[in-house]
Design an enzyme around this catalytic site. Structure first.
Site, PDB file in Angstrom:
ATOM      1  N   ASN A 141      48.994  33.147  44.019  1.00  0.00           N
ATOM      2  CA  ASN A 141      49.846  34.129  43.352  1.00  0.00           C
ATOM      3  C   ASN A 141      50.548  34.914  44.461  1.00  0.00           C
ATOM      4  O   ASN A 141      49.933  35.760  45.100  1.00  0.00           O
ATOM      5  CB  ASN A 141      48.983  35.058  42.490  1.00  0.00           C
ATOM      6  CG  ASN A 141      49.793  36.189  41.889  1.00  0.00           C
ATOM      7  OD1 ASN A 141      51.022  36.181  41.950  1.00  0.00           O
ATOM      8  ND2 ASN A 141      49.105  37.174  41.322  1.00  0.00           N
TER       9      ASN A 141
ATOM     10  N   LYS B  47      52.748  37.091  44.217  1.00  0.00           N
ATOM     11  CA  LYS B  47      53.147  38.444  43.787  1.00  0.00           C
ATOM     12  C   LYS B  47      54.598  38.713  44.245  1.00  0.00           C
ATOM     13  O   LYS B  47      55.392  37.789  44.296  1.00  0.00           O
ATOM     14  CB  LYS B  47      52.178  39.490  44.330  1.00  0.00           C
ATOM     15  CG  LYS B  47      50.719  39.152  44.035  1.00  0.00           C
ATOM     16  CD  LYS B  47      49.820  40.329  44.196  1.00  0.00           C
ATOM     17  CE  LYS B  47      48.386  39.859  44.075  1.00  0.00           C
ATOM     18  NZ  LYS B  47      47.460  40.947  43.858  1.00  0.00           N
TER      19      LYS B  47
ATOM     20  N   HIS C 266      47.750  38.989  34.026  1.00  0.00           N
ATOM     21  CA  HIS C 266      47.233  39.475  35.320  1.00  0.00           C
ATOM     22  C   HIS C 266      46.975  40.975  35.194  1.00  0.00           C
ATOM     23  O   HIS C 266      47.725  41.692  34.531  1.00  0.00           O
ATOM     24  CB  HIS C 266      48.259  39.194  36.425  1.00  0.00           C
ATOM     25  CG  HIS C 266      47.693  39.408  37.798  1.00  0.00           C
ATOM     26  ND1 HIS C 266      47.557  40.662  38.339  1.00  0.00           N
ATOM     27  CD2 HIS C 266      47.205  38.544  38.717  1.00  0.00           C
ATOM     28  CE1 HIS C 266      47.009  40.549  39.550  1.00  0.00           C
ATOM     29  NE2 HIS C 266      46.790  39.269  39.796  1.00  0.00           N
TER      30      HIS C 266
ATOM     31  N   GLU D 287      47.537  43.366  37.075  1.00  0.00           N
ATOM     32  CA  GLU D 287      48.659  44.232  37.474  1.00  0.00           C
ATOM     33  C   GLU D 287      49.670  44.347  36.324  1.00  0.00           C
ATOM     34  O   GLU D 287      50.293  45.398  36.132  1.00  0.00           O
ATOM     35  CB  GLU D 287      49.311  43.679  38.753  1.00  0.00           C
ATOM     36  CG  GLU D 287      48.425  43.947  39.968  1.00  0.00           C
ATOM     37  CD  GLU D 287      48.586  42.968  41.111  1.00  0.00           C
ATOM     38  OE1 GLU D 287      49.590  42.243  41.167  1.00  0.00           O
ATOM     39  OE2 GLU D 287      47.675  42.925  41.962  1.00  0.00           O
TER      40      GLU D 287
ATOM     41  N   GLU E  73      39.135  37.690  36.954  1.00  0.00           N
ATOM     42  CA  GLU E  73      39.568  38.495  38.092  1.00  0.00           C
ATOM     43  C   GLU E  73      39.110  39.939  37.902  1.00  0.00           C
ATOM     44  O   GLU E  73      39.812  40.727  37.235  1.00  0.00           O
ATOM     45  CB  GLU E  73      41.095  38.465  38.209  1.00  0.00           C
ATOM     46  CG  GLU E  73      41.660  37.101  38.525  1.00  0.00           C
ATOM     47  CD  GLU E  73      42.927  37.216  39.341  1.00  0.00           C
ATOM     48  OE1 GLU E  73      43.020  36.541  40.350  1.00  0.00           O
ATOM     49  OE2 GLU E  73      43.820  38.014  38.966  1.00  0.00           O
TER      50      GLU E  73
ATOM     51  N   GLY F 168      42.901  42.364  45.790  1.00  0.00           N
ATOM     52  CA  GLY F 168      43.645  42.984  46.882  1.00  0.00           C
ATOM     53  C   GLY F 168      42.889  44.098  47.588  1.00  0.00           C
ATOM     54  O   GLY F 168      43.468  44.857  48.358  1.00  0.00           O
TER      55      GLY F 168
ATOM     56  N   SER G  29      40.178  38.739  46.145  1.00  0.00           N
ATOM     57  CA  SER G  29      39.863  38.727  47.584  1.00  0.00           C
ATOM     58  C   SER G  29      39.145  37.451  48.034  1.00  0.00           C
ATOM     59  O   SER G  29      38.260  37.503  48.883  1.00  0.00           O
ATOM     60  CB  SER G  29      39.055  39.969  47.971  1.00  0.00           C
ATOM     61  OG  SER G  29      39.817  41.142  47.708  1.00  0.00           O
TER      62      SER G  29
HETATM   63  C1  PEP Z   1      45.535  38.003  42.575  1.00  0.00           C
HETATM   64  O1  PEP Z   1      46.635  38.396  42.884  1.00  0.00           O
HETATM   65  O2  PEP Z   1      45.355  37.475  41.472  1.00  0.00           O
HETATM   66  C2  PEP Z   1      44.439  38.143  43.530  1.00  0.00           C
HETATM   67  C3  PEP Z   1      43.268  37.676  43.219  1.00  0.00           C
HETATM   68  O3  PEP Z   1      44.739  38.777  44.732  1.00  0.00           O
HETATM   69  P1  PEP Z   1      43.812  38.828  46.055  1.00  0.00           P
HETATM   70  O4  PEP Z   1      43.326  37.421  46.325  1.00  0.00           O
HETATM   71  O5  PEP Z   1      44.713  39.340  47.112  1.00  0.00           O
HETATM   72  O6  PEP Z   1      42.676  39.742  45.753  1.00  0.00           O
END
Ligand code: PEP
Length: 250
Positions: free
Chosen positions: A9, A11, A99, A101, A171, A177, A209
């Site tokens: 992803n 982003k 997601h 976000e 997630e 992040g 992460s």
């Molecule tokens: C994500 O954007 O779905 C995500 C898991 O980000 P990160 O791996 O940076 O935590």
């Protein structure tokens, strides 16, 4: 058997020059990566160029592409929005829906996410449905209630059978992040809870992460079928190392 997936992803990162270099390195790294479905979900404006660059990949293992969001309506007066049909026109195989976000920063409710999931399926895209709890919800013992409710909203609208053409991603919001990963046991516990509610062959990814050093332990857990990768998907060597960890899963 459940498929293994590693999905990046991006982003709101990248530019035309850096994307080209990243994709070149990823395509090279894909050689020998049979058995893992790998994809990058990129910002809308880059879809055309990404599709063109990835169209003629050599070898058997190919990097697919997708979007990070879509609108739940087929068409209409929705200024600034993008439909599933538009994504399909650009060869997208995947669309991330729900997601955290999007849920937190853009107010997407369970009902809106369920609409997006249905819209993706209607155009032959594979939705990657994200579910996950905040730290406050985890601390309050609400994790299963929250992810169960988020999943159920989608099943109520599209039916359980729809999961034949979808992927679920757990997630935890507190791990995205932040550099703070769920332990393999914490992730496995939620995956096991979700596993009981999806189809036997539904792939459930972990996201939050994931890095090359923690991917093997996470992917070693019974109900973790791969990862949704944010930050590490912007570094080709890291993304490929994570995909190789998924490939090694027994
Ligand atoms: C994500 O954007 O779905 C995500 C898991 O980000 P990160 O791996 O940076 O935590």
């Amino acid at each position: 058997m459940r498929n293994r997936f590693v999905v990046g992803n991006w982003k709101m990162h990248g530019n035309r020059v850096s994307n080209r270099a990243l994709l070149e390195a990823l395509v090279k790294g894909m050689q020998g990566l049979e058995g893992v479905e790998c994809a990058v979900c990129v910002p809308f404006p880059y879809l055309g160029e990404v599709a063109a660059q990835l169209a003629g990949q050599p070898g058997k293992a190919r990097l697919a592409w997708g979007a990070q969001n879509l609108n739940e309506h087929a068409q209409g007066a929705f200024t600034g929005e993008v439909s599933a049909q538009m994504l399909a026109e650009f060869g997208c195989r995947y669309a991330i829906v729900g997601h955290s976000e999007r849920r937190q920063l853009f107010g997407e409710t369970d009902a809106v996410v369920a609409g997006k999931y249905a819209a993706a399926l209607a155009q032959g895209l594979k939705p990657i449905l994200c579910v996950g709890e905040t730290l406050a919800q985890r601390d309050a013992g609400q994790t299963e209630n929250v992810v169960g409710r988020q999943l159920q909203a989608v099943l109520d609208l599209s039916g359980r059978k729809s999961l034949e053409n979808a992927v679920v991603a757990y997630e935890p919001v507190w791990a995205i992040g932040t550099g703070r990963t769920a332990t393999p046991a914490q992730a496995q516990a939620v995956h096991e809870f979700l596993r009981a509610r999806v189809l036997p062959d539904t792939s459930i990814l972990y996201g939050g992460s994931v890095k090359p050093d923690n991917a093997p332990a996470l992917f070693g857990m019974q109900d973790i079928d791969g990862g949704l990768i944010g930050g590490a998907s912007l570094v080709a060597a890291d993304f490929i190392a994570i995909a190789r960890a998924a490939q090694r899963k027994g």
